[in-house]
Design an enzyme around this catalytic site. Structure first.
Site, PDB file in Angstrom:
ATOM      1  N   GLY A  17     -18.716 -25.967   6.223  1.00 30.30           N
ATOM      2  CA  GLY A  17     -17.612 -25.120   6.559  1.00 30.30           C
ATOM      3  C   GLY A  17     -16.467 -25.501   6.484  1.00 30.30           C
ATOM      4  N   GLY A  75     -14.730 -27.458   4.458  1.00 24.31           N
ATOM      5  CA  GLY A  75     -14.118 -27.962   2.116  1.00 24.31           C
ATOM      6  C   GLY A  75     -12.457 -27.387   1.937  1.00 24.31           C
ATOM      7  CB  CYS A  83     -15.867 -24.032   2.189  1.00 28.17           C
ATOM      8  SG  CYS A  83     -17.692 -23.533   3.035  1.00 28.17           S
TER       9      CYS A  83
END
EC number: 1.7.1.7
Length: 347
Positions: free
Chosen positions: A181, A183, A186
């Site tokens: 999570g 990124g 993301c």
């Protein structure tokens, strides 16, 4: 149900505490590291920064450029066998030693990966990539590909906790990819409520991996060279970058003209854009866990790479590390509530 009370930290929550240094110049410092991998007992030497296996980052062109800096590229899995063969035929074997072949966990992925690896003995690295590295199916696939490819170095993930790092290493991974999570494109944490602040994940997973003779990759969450340095300081052996390398000439992404200014499309690999392109759309049973953004086109990636590597070198001189390997041993993080002065905007 239970709640863990320990506070977990991301890169924005800390800064390095400077320390005495005997280095006269950043030029004295080497970012090259040499690793011996657990299952193959083979070695690799280079700068341990990896371009992410996203189809708007991990391209053949990116691999060629980054190899010139002794860096690695996890080439995305959506190239055809014909494209791979053309790349291998036109590429020096030394460069192929800086390339990872990415794969999913389907039977078709397994077959295709073995066909690609058969094209050249210089292709030594496999990146087994799924969003959720906690599934039993993933562990079983990892064991299967380890048995089929005993002489290849395997990178597998993603996970964020020590016990799963140990499970993956014992199941055949040489290197474990850490991050759920963090990124820039993301949205897993928003859509699912699942995740782990990246710096704490790196610190805890590095401790688990190193105890078994494995390595980890900090994957995601880096927004600037200082974050890359913090990942290394926290114990990451490698750092994987997506957004920081996006929107460059080598990315091969779609260029969009907005009022005369070029932008490049960048999206997460669980986004609707990626699933529309590669899977015929978002399946009825799932949600998109990524977003699509337009980034200003940034030209050749080499200038960005020099900025990143220069920042990490500077970090090492501030804390007295004469080589990258020493950085984590010289690291003391301080908890902070501010990072930089933004009165005239962000860098």
């Amino acid at each position: 149900m239970r709640i863990e009370e320990d506070l977990k930290l991301g890169f924005k929550d800390v800064l390095f505490r400077p320390k005495r240094s005997t280095l006269k110049s950043r030029s004295q410092l080497s970012l090259t590291r040499q690793f011996t991998f657990k299952h193959t007992q083979t070695q690799w030497q280079g700068v341990p920064v990896i371009a992410a296996n996203m189809d708007t980052v991990g391209s053949f062109a990116m691999a060629r450029t980054l190899a010139g800096f002794e860096m690695m590229t996890a080439v995305h899995k959506h190239y055809s066998l014909e494209q791979w063969q053309a790349f291998v035929n036109s590429t020096d074997p030394t460069l192929l030693g800086h390339v990872m072949v990415s794969t999913g966990t389907s039977e078709d992925d397994f077959t295709k990966t073995r066909q690609i690896l058969a094209m050249s003995t210089a292709l030594r690295f496999i990146c087994v990539d799924v969003a959720n590295g906690y599934s039993q199916h993933f562990v079983e696939f990892l064991r299967k590909i380890r048995e089929a490819c005993p002489n290849h170095v395997i990178l597998a993930g993603n996970v964020v906790t020590g016990e799963m790092v140990e499970e993956l290493i014992l199941s055949g991974a040489d290197i474990v990819k850490v991050g759920i999570g963090p990124g820039s494109v993301c949205t897993t944490r928003v859509k699912t409520g699942v995740g782990y602040p990246q710096l704490s994940a790196i610190i805890e997973c590095a401790d688990a991996a190193h105890g078994l003779g494995g390595q980890i990759v900090g994957d995601g969450g880096c927004t600037c060279p200082g974050d890359v340095a913090k990942a290394f300081g926290g114990g990451a052996d490698f750092v994987m970058l997506g957004g920081m390398l996006a929107a460059h000439e080598e990315c091969g992404g779609e260029v969009v003209d907005v009022d005369g200014t070029p932008f490049m499309k960048f999206y997460g690999m669980s986004s609707s854009s990626a699933m529309d392109k590669h899977a015929g759309g978002v399946a009825d049973y799932r949600a998109s866990e990524g977003k699509t953004v337009l980034l200003p086109y940034r030209g050749p990636v080499e200038n960005t790479v020099r900025d990143i590597l220069g920042g990490v070198r500077s970090t090492c001189t501030y804390v007295g590390a004469s080589q990258l390997k020493e950085l984590t041993k010289r690291t003391t993080f301080i908890r902070v509530r501010e990072q930089e002065n933004n009165v005239y905007g962000k860098e």
